[in-house]
Design a protein around this motif. Structure first.
Motif, mmCIF file in Angstrom:
data_model
loop_
_atom_site.group_PDB
_atom_site.id
_atom_site.type_symbol
_atom_site.label_atom_id
_atom_site.label_comp_id
_atom_site.label_asym_id
_atom_site.label_seq_id
_atom_site.Cartn_x
_atom_site.Cartn_y
_atom_site.Cartn_z
ATOM 1 N N GLY A 22 0.810 -1.215 0.000
ATOM 2 C CA GLY A 22 0.000 0.000 0.000
ATOM 3 C C GLY A 22 0.842 1.262 0.000
ATOM 4 N N LEU A 23 1.913 1.253 0.780
ATOM 5 C CA LEU A 23 2.833 2.399 0.817
ATOM 6 C C LEU A 23 3.515 2.600 -0.534
ATOM 7 C CD1 LEU A 23 4.956 2.597 4.085
ATOM 8 C CD2 LEU A 23 3.967 4.473 2.805
ATOM 9 N N ARG A 24 3.940 1.496 -1.147
ATOM 10 C CA ARG A 24 4.619 1.585 -2.449
ATOM 11 C C ARG A 24 3.684 2.155 -3.504
ATOM 12 N NH1 ARG A 24 5.469 -2.091 -6.699
ATOM 13 N NH2 ARG A 24 4.671 -3.843 -5.494
ATOM 14 N N ASP A 50 -0.175 -12.958 -3.152
ATOM 15 C CA ASP A 50 -1.462 -12.940 -3.851
ATOM 16 C C ASP A 50 -2.529 -12.200 -3.052
ATOM 17 O OD1 ASP A 50 -0.412 -14.417 -5.951
ATOM 18 O OD2 ASP A 50 -1.130 -16.342 -5.164
ATOM 19 N N ARG A 51 -2.623 -12.503 -1.766
ATOM 20 C CA ARG A 51 -3.643 -11.885 -0.925
ATOM 21 C C ARG A 51 -3.443 -10.377 -0.851
ATOM 22 N NH1 ARG A 51 -4.245 -10.194 4.189
ATOM 23 N NH2 ARG A 51 -2.142 -10.814 4.807
ATOM 24 N N GLU A 52 -2.205 -9.947 -0.648
ATOM 25 C CA GLU A 52 -1.902 -8.518 -0.540
ATOM 26 C C GLU A 52 -2.213 -7.797 -1.851
ATOM 27 O OE1 GLU A 52 0.195 -10.939 0.390
ATOM 28 O OE2 GLU A 52 0.516 -10.631 2.525
ATOM 29 N N MET A 57 -5.490 -4.121 -4.992
ATOM 30 C CA MET A 57 -6.162 -3.896 -6.272
ATOM 31 C C MET A 57 -7.665 -3.717 -6.059
ATOM 32 S SD MET A 57 -3.805 -3.633 -8.477
ATOM 33 C CE MET A 57 -2.523 -3.187 -7.305
ATOM 34 N N GLY A 58 -8.232 -4.452 -5.096
ATOM 35 C CA GLY A 58 -9.648 -4.302 -4.778
ATOM 36 C C GLY A 58 -9.975 -2.920 -4.251
ATOM 37 N N VAL A 59 -9.119 -2.406 -3.387
ATOM 38 C CA VAL A 59 -9.320 -1.048 -2.856
ATOM 39 C C VAL A 59 -9.247 -0.033 -3.996
ATOM 40 C CG1 VAL A 59 -8.298 0.764 -1.405
ATOM 41 C CG2 VAL A 59 -8.523 -1.568 -0.526
ATOM 42 N N LEU A 60 -8.290 -0.200 -4.891
ATOM 43 C CA LEU A 60 -8.153 0.730 -6.015
ATOM 44 C C LEU A 60 -9.354 0.642 -6.952
ATOM 45 C CD1 LEU A 60 -4.365 0.270 -6.790
ATOM 46 C CD2 LEU A 60 -5.463 2.303 -5.821
ATOM 47 N N THR A 61 -9.876 -0.565 -7.161
ATOM 48 C CA THR A 61 -11.043 -0.755 -8.022
ATOM 49 C C THR A 61 -12.248 -0.003 -7.472
ATOM 50 O OG1 THR A 61 -10.248 -2.926 -8.709
ATOM 51 C CG2 THR A 61 -12.578 -2.498 -9.029
ATOM 52 N N GLU A 62 -12.383 0.037 -6.158
ATOM 53 C CA GLU A 62 -13.523 0.691 -5.507
ATOM 54 C C GLU A 62 -13.341 2.199 -5.354
ATOM 55 O OE1 GLU A 62 -13.875 -1.402 -1.832
ATOM 56 O OE2 GLU A 62 -14.466 -3.272 -2.823
ATOM 57 N N THR A 63 -12.169 2.715 -5.677
ATOM 58 C CA THR A 63 -11.887 4.141 -5.511
ATOM 59 C C THR A 63 -12.445 4.930 -6.687
ATOM 60 O OG1 THR A 63 -9.877 3.596 -4.296
ATOM 61 C CG2 THR A 63 -10.058 5.841 -5.153
ATOM 62 N N ASP A 64 -13.308 5.891 -6.385
ATOM 63 C CA ASP A 64 -13.893 6.741 -7.422
ATOM 64 C C ASP A 64 -12.811 7.557 -8.118
ATOM 65 O OD1 ASP A 64 -16.454 5.876 -6.828
ATOM 66 O OD2 ASP A 64 -16.870 7.546 -5.477
ATOM 67 N N GLY A 65 -12.961 7.705 -9.420
ATOM 68 C CA GLY A 65 -12.067 8.562 -10.185
ATOM 69 C C GLY A 65 -10.797 7.882 -10.677
#
Length: 102
Positions: A22-24, A50-52, A57-65
């Motif tokens: 996440g930091l990277r 894989d889990r990380e 990627m899931g968090v980014l997919t849900e991020t608007d914009g």
């Protein structure tokens, strides 16, 4: 660089894989060049589990914009539009011409 130091500190103190990834990703998105071009490509490292990877990627997919493109090589390209504040027109003040001294 503040971001690089945060990442190196996080790696050195043994943070979890998801925190490190996440930091990277955050550092890559916030890099001045990425902010100017409004896109960045994230490559998965051998150390990214894989889990990380899936969770970030899931968090980014849900991020608007944010538009995500999953590339054939396994990398992910993120693209975003400028914020309303960045889109404001630049004000240019023109110097009034001074009358000729004669």
């Amino acid at each position: 660089m503040k971001e690089a130091n945060q990442y190196e500190t996080a790696v050195g103190r043994g943070v979890s894989g998801i925190e490190r990834l996440g930091l990277r990703v955050s550092n890559m998105i916030n890099h001045p060049v990425a902010q100017i071009q409004r896109w960045v490509t994230i490559h998965r490292l051998d150390s990214d589990g894989d889990r990380e990877w899936d969770e970030v990627m899931g968090v980014l997919t849900e991020t608007d914009g944010i538009d995500m493109t999953f590339n054939d090589d396994g990398s992910v390209t993120l693209r975003w539009e400028a914020c309303a504040e960045e889109d404001r027109p630049v004000e240019v003040f023109e110097r009034a011409e001074e009358p000729a001294p004669f």
